[in-house]
Motif scaffolding. Structure first.
Motif, PDB file in Angstrom:
ATOM      1  N   LYS A   9      28.496  42.168  30.207  1.00  0.00           N
ATOM      2  CA  LYS A   9      28.673  43.240  31.176  1.00  0.00           C
ATOM      3  C   LYS A   9      27.326  43.735  31.699  1.00  0.00           C
ATOM      4  O   LYS A   9      27.215  44.169  32.849  1.00  0.00           O
ATOM      5  CB  LYS A   9      29.458  44.390  30.568  1.00  0.00           C
ATOM      6  N   HIS A  10      26.331  43.712  30.832  1.00  0.00           N
ATOM      7  CA  HIS A  10      24.986  44.127  31.223  1.00  0.00           C
ATOM      8  C   HIS A  10      23.991  43.093  30.701  1.00  0.00           C
ATOM      9  O   HIS A  10      24.161  42.584  29.593  1.00  0.00           O
ATOM     10  CB  HIS A  10      24.628  45.500  30.631  1.00  0.00           C
ATOM     11  N   TYR A  35      29.873  36.131  43.587  1.00  0.00           N
ATOM     12  CA  TYR A  35      29.368  37.051  44.599  1.00  0.00           C
ATOM     13  C   TYR A  35      28.224  37.857  43.993  1.00  0.00           C
ATOM     14  O   TYR A  35      28.234  38.179  42.805  1.00  0.00           O
ATOM     15  CB  TYR A  35      30.446  38.041  45.049  1.00  0.00           C
ATOM     16  N   GLN A  37      26.307  41.585  44.538  1.00  0.00           N
ATOM     17  CA  GLN A  37      26.520  42.873  45.196  1.00  0.00           C
ATOM     18  C   GLN A  37      25.394  43.833  44.856  1.00  0.00           C
ATOM     19  O   GLN A  37      25.207  44.197  43.695  1.00  0.00           O
ATOM     20  CB  GLN A  37      27.864  43.480  44.794  1.00  0.00           C
ATOM     21  N   LYS A  40      25.825  49.986  47.008  1.00  0.00           N
ATOM     22  CA  LYS A  40      26.340  50.517  48.280  1.00  0.00           C
ATOM     23  C   LYS A  40      26.449  49.453  49.371  1.00  0.00           C
ATOM     24  O   LYS A  40      26.451  49.778  50.554  1.00  0.00           O
ATOM     25  CB  LYS A  40      25.478  51.691  48.770  1.00  0.00           C
ATOM     26  N   PRO A  43      30.116  42.829  48.650  1.00  0.00           N
ATOM     27  CA  PRO A  43      29.795  41.585  47.942  1.00  0.00           C
ATOM     28  C   PRO A  43      29.351  40.506  48.928  1.00  0.00           C
ATOM     29  O   PRO A  43      29.937  40.349  50.002  1.00  0.00           O
ATOM     30  CB  PRO A  43      31.121  41.211  47.273  1.00  0.00           C
ATOM     31  N   LEU A  88      24.717  43.527  40.865  1.00  0.00           N
ATOM     32  CA  LEU A  88      25.984  43.277  40.175  1.00  0.00           C
ATOM     33  C   LEU A  88      26.477  41.898  40.615  1.00  0.00           C
ATOM     34  O   LEU A  88      26.558  41.616  41.813  1.00  0.00           O
ATOM     35  CB  LEU A  88      27.000  44.351  40.559  1.00  0.00           C
ATOM     36  N   LEU A  90      29.537  39.397  40.639  1.00  0.00           N
ATOM     37  CA  LEU A  90      30.983  39.394  40.511  1.00  0.00           C
ATOM     38  C   LEU A  90      31.525  37.979  40.526  1.00  0.00           C
ATOM     39  O   LEU A  90      31.150  37.163  41.376  1.00  0.00           O
ATOM     40  CB  LEU A  90      31.620  40.180  41.658  1.00  0.00           C
ATOM     41  N   PHE A 108      39.231  39.666  40.810  1.00  0.00           N
ATOM     42  CA  PHE A 108      37.836  39.882  40.421  1.00  0.00           C
ATOM     43  C   PHE A 108      37.696  40.296  38.970  1.00  0.00           C
ATOM     44  O   PHE A 108      38.550  41.000  38.420  1.00  0.00           O
ATOM     45  CB  PHE A 108      37.218  40.981  41.294  1.00  0.00           C
ATOM     46  N   GLY A 109      36.579  39.886  38.386  1.00  0.00           N
ATOM     47  CA  GLY A 109      36.175  40.431  37.102  1.00  0.00           C
ATOM     48  C   GLY A 109      35.456  41.755  37.296  1.00  0.00           C
ATOM     49  O   GLY A 109      35.258  42.216  38.423  1.00  0.00           O
ATOM     50  N   GLU A 110      35.064  42.361  36.187  1.00  0.00           N
ATOM     51  CA  GLU A 110      34.394  43.658  36.243  1.00  0.00           C
ATOM     52  C   GLU A 110      32.922  43.544  36.623  1.00  0.00           C
ATOM     53  O   GLU A 110      32.268  44.536  36.911  1.00  0.00           O
ATOM     54  CB  GLU A 110      34.533  44.385  34.906  1.00  0.00           C
ATOM     55  N   GLY A 111      32.414  42.337  36.600  1.00  0.00           N
ATOM     56  CA  GLY A 111      31.032  42.136  37.010  1.00  0.00           C
ATOM     57  C   GLY A 111      30.053  42.149  35.856  1.00  0.00           C
ATOM     58  O   GLY A 111      30.319  42.691  34.776  1.00  0.00           O
ATOM     59  N   SER A 112      28.908  41.527  36.103  1.00  0.00           N
ATOM     60  CA  SER A 112      27.777  41.561  35.167  1.00  0.00           C
ATOM     61  C   SER A 112      26.625  42.249  35.882  1.00  0.00           C
ATOM     62  O   SER A 112      26.189  41.787  36.945  1.00  0.00           O
ATOM     63  CB  SER A 112      27.363  40.149  34.763  1.00  0.00           C
ATOM     64  N   ARG A 113      26.175  43.348  35.307  1.00  0.00           N
ATOM     65  CA  ARG A 113      25.071  44.098  35.906  1.00  0.00           C
ATOM     66  C   ARG A 113      23.765  43.504  35.412  1.00  0.00           C
ATOM     67  O   ARG A 113      23.463  43.567  34.217  1.00  0.00           O
ATOM     68  CB  ARG A 113      25.152  45.567  35.503  1.00  0.00           C
TER      69      ARG A 113
ATOM     70  N   ARG B  43      33.442  49.894  39.217  1.00  0.00           N
ATOM     71  CA  ARG B  43      32.920  48.697  39.884  1.00  0.00           C
ATOM     72  C   ARG B  43      33.878  47.517  40.038  1.00  0.00           C
ATOM     73  O   ARG B  43      33.558  46.584  40.744  1.00  0.00           O
ATOM     74  CB  ARG B  43      31.610  48.247  39.247  1.00  0.00           C
ATOM     75  N   GLN B  44      35.042  47.511  39.376  1.00  0.00           N
ATOM     76  CA  GLN B  44      35.929  46.364  39.562  1.00  0.00           C
ATOM     77  C   GLN B  44      36.622  46.441  40.909  1.00  0.00           C
ATOM     78  O   GLN B  44      37.124  47.487  41.302  1.00  0.00           O
ATOM     79  CB  GLN B  44      36.968  46.283  38.447  1.00  0.00           C
ATOM     80  N   MET B  45      36.651  45.338  41.602  1.00  0.00           N
ATOM     81  CA  MET B  45      37.334  45.240  42.888  1.00  0.00           C
ATOM     82  C   MET B  45      38.831  45.119  42.633  1.00  0.00           C
ATOM     83  O   MET B  45      39.281  44.215  41.919  1.00  0.00           O
ATOM     84  CB  MET B  45      36.855  44.017  43.658  1.00  0.00           C
ATOM     85  N   MET B  89      34.924  53.122  47.147  1.00  0.00           N
ATOM     86  CA  MET B  89      34.529  52.298  48.300  1.00  0.00           C
ATOM     87  C   MET B  89      35.715  51.423  48.661  1.00  0.00           C
ATOM     88  O   MET B  89      36.351  50.834  47.769  1.00  0.00           O
ATOM     89  CB  MET B  89      33.338  51.418  47.952  1.00  0.00           C
ATOM     90  N   PHE B 105      33.624  40.011  53.466  1.00  0.00           N
ATOM     91  CA  PHE B 105      33.893  41.433  53.403  1.00  0.00           C
ATOM     92  C   PHE B 105      33.187  42.194  54.515  1.00  0.00           C
ATOM     93  O   PHE B 105      32.105  41.806  54.960  1.00  0.00           O
ATOM     94  CB  PHE B 105      33.407  41.992  52.053  1.00  0.00           C
ATOM     95  N   ARG B 110      33.050  54.494  52.293  1.00  0.00           N
ATOM     96  CA  ARG B 110      33.134  55.324  51.095  1.00  0.00           C
ATOM     97  C   ARG B 110      34.071  56.491  51.364  1.00  0.00           C
ATOM     98  O   ARG B 110      33.812  57.297  52.264  1.00  0.00           O
ATOM     99  CB  ARG B 110      31.751  55.845  50.690  1.00  0.00           C
TER     100      ARG B 110
END
Lengths: 117, 115
Positions: A9-10, A35, A37, A40, A43, A88, A90, A108-113, B43-45, B89, B105, B110
Motif C-alpha cells: 500500500k505504501h 495507471y 496518478q 489532484k 489517472p 499513486l 493504480l 480498481f485496486g486501492e493503489g500503491s503510494r 483513494r480507491q476508484m 473527486m 479520464f 471535486r
C-alpha cells in the motif's frame, strides 16, 4: 470475488533501489492496467495487458518495467526512479471486449503510494 | 485519441440538494462506453454509473443518473438528495471497445457537500 488487490500500500525507495509493485485479481479478467496518478490529477494510463500480452505502452520510461506472469497477476518493476515518479500507482482489471459481453468498466485496486527519495 | 473534458474543477452542494456534474468528450467512434467514477480521500476508484453508447435510455443507479446526449457528445451526472458521503473527486471516463481496451479520464471535479 470482485476485488483487485495491490501490494504494498505504501512504498518508500531511494533512487538506486529496485522494487516491485504487485497486483492480483481473481475475476477472470483478461485485461489489466497500470495507471499513475499525481495528487489532484486524473489517472494517467501507463500500460495495458490483454491476454497476458502488452497491448498499450504509453511511452513510459524504461525505469518502469511491467510484467504479466499469468492472467491473475500484474507486476510493475521499478528501478532507478526519480523523485518526480512519486505518485499513486493504480492497478485495474476488466473484461476483454473480444468474444465477450463486457460490462465495460474497470475494477480498481486501492493503489500503491510510492515515494522516491 | 479520444479526449474527455470536465469543465468544472470544483462544485459544491448543500446536503439533500441536487447537483449536476458536466462532461463532454470527443470521438469519431459510434460505439463506446462512458463512466462516472468516484474517488474519495481513501483513494480507491469506485464505479458510480455506466452508459453504453448504443443505448438511448439514460442510466440510473439509485440517487445517481446521467443525461447522455450522444449527438452533442455530452454525459452529465446528476446526484439527487446529496449526502455527506458523496464528497469526493468525480471522474468522467471514456472506453473504446476498438483500441486495445484503452480507457481515458477527464480532469475530474471535486465535489464538496455542505451540511
Amino acid at each position: 470475488d470482485t476485488e483487485v488487490t495491490q501490494t504494498p500500500k505504501h512504498l518508500v525507495m531511494g533512487m538506486t533501489n529496485k522494487k516491485s509493485l504487485k497486483c492480483e485479481q481473481h475475476m477472470g479478467h483478461r485485461a489489466m492496467y497500470w495507471y499513475k496518478q499525481k495528487a489532484k490529477k486524473p489517472p494517467e494510463l501507463m500500460f495495458v495487458y490483454s491476454y497476458e500480452k502488452l497491448s498499450i505502452n504509453e511511452s513510459v520510461p524504461s525505469r518502469f518495467s511491467p510484467e504479466c506472469p499469468n492472467s491473475s497477476l500484474l507486476n510493475l518493476h521499478l528501478h532507478a526512479l526519480q523523485p518526480e515518479d512519486s505518485a499513486l500507482y493504480l492497478c485495474a482489471s476488466s473484461q476483454e471486449f473480444r468474444g465477450e459481453q463486457p460490462t465495460g468498466e474497470l475494477f480498481f485496486g486501492e493503489g500503491s503510494r510510492l515515494t522516491v527519495l | 485519441a479520444q479526449t474527455v473534458t470536465q469543465s468544472q474543477p470544483e462544485m459544491s452542494v448543500q446536503e439533500a440538494e441536487t447537483v449536476t456534474l458536466s462532461c463532454t468528450y470527443d470521438t469519431s467512434e459510434s460505439d463506446y462506453y462512458l463512466f462516472w467514477y468516484k474517488q474519495p480521500p481513501s483513494r480507491q476508484m469506485i464505479l458510480v454509473i455506466r452508459q453504453e453508447a448504443y443505448k438511448q435510455q439514460n442510466a440510473t443507479e439509485n440517487r445517481f443518473s446521467v443525461n447522455f446526449q450522444k449527438a452533442a457528445k455530452s454525459f452529465s451526472l446528476k446526484i439527487s438528495d446529496s449526502q455527506l458521503g458523496d464528497a469526493a473527486m468525480y471522474f468522467c471516463a471514456y472506453r473504446s471497445p476498438y483500441n486495445n481496451n484503452d480507457m481515458r479520464f477527464g480532469a475530474g471535479t471535486r465535489l464538496t457537500v455542505k451540511p
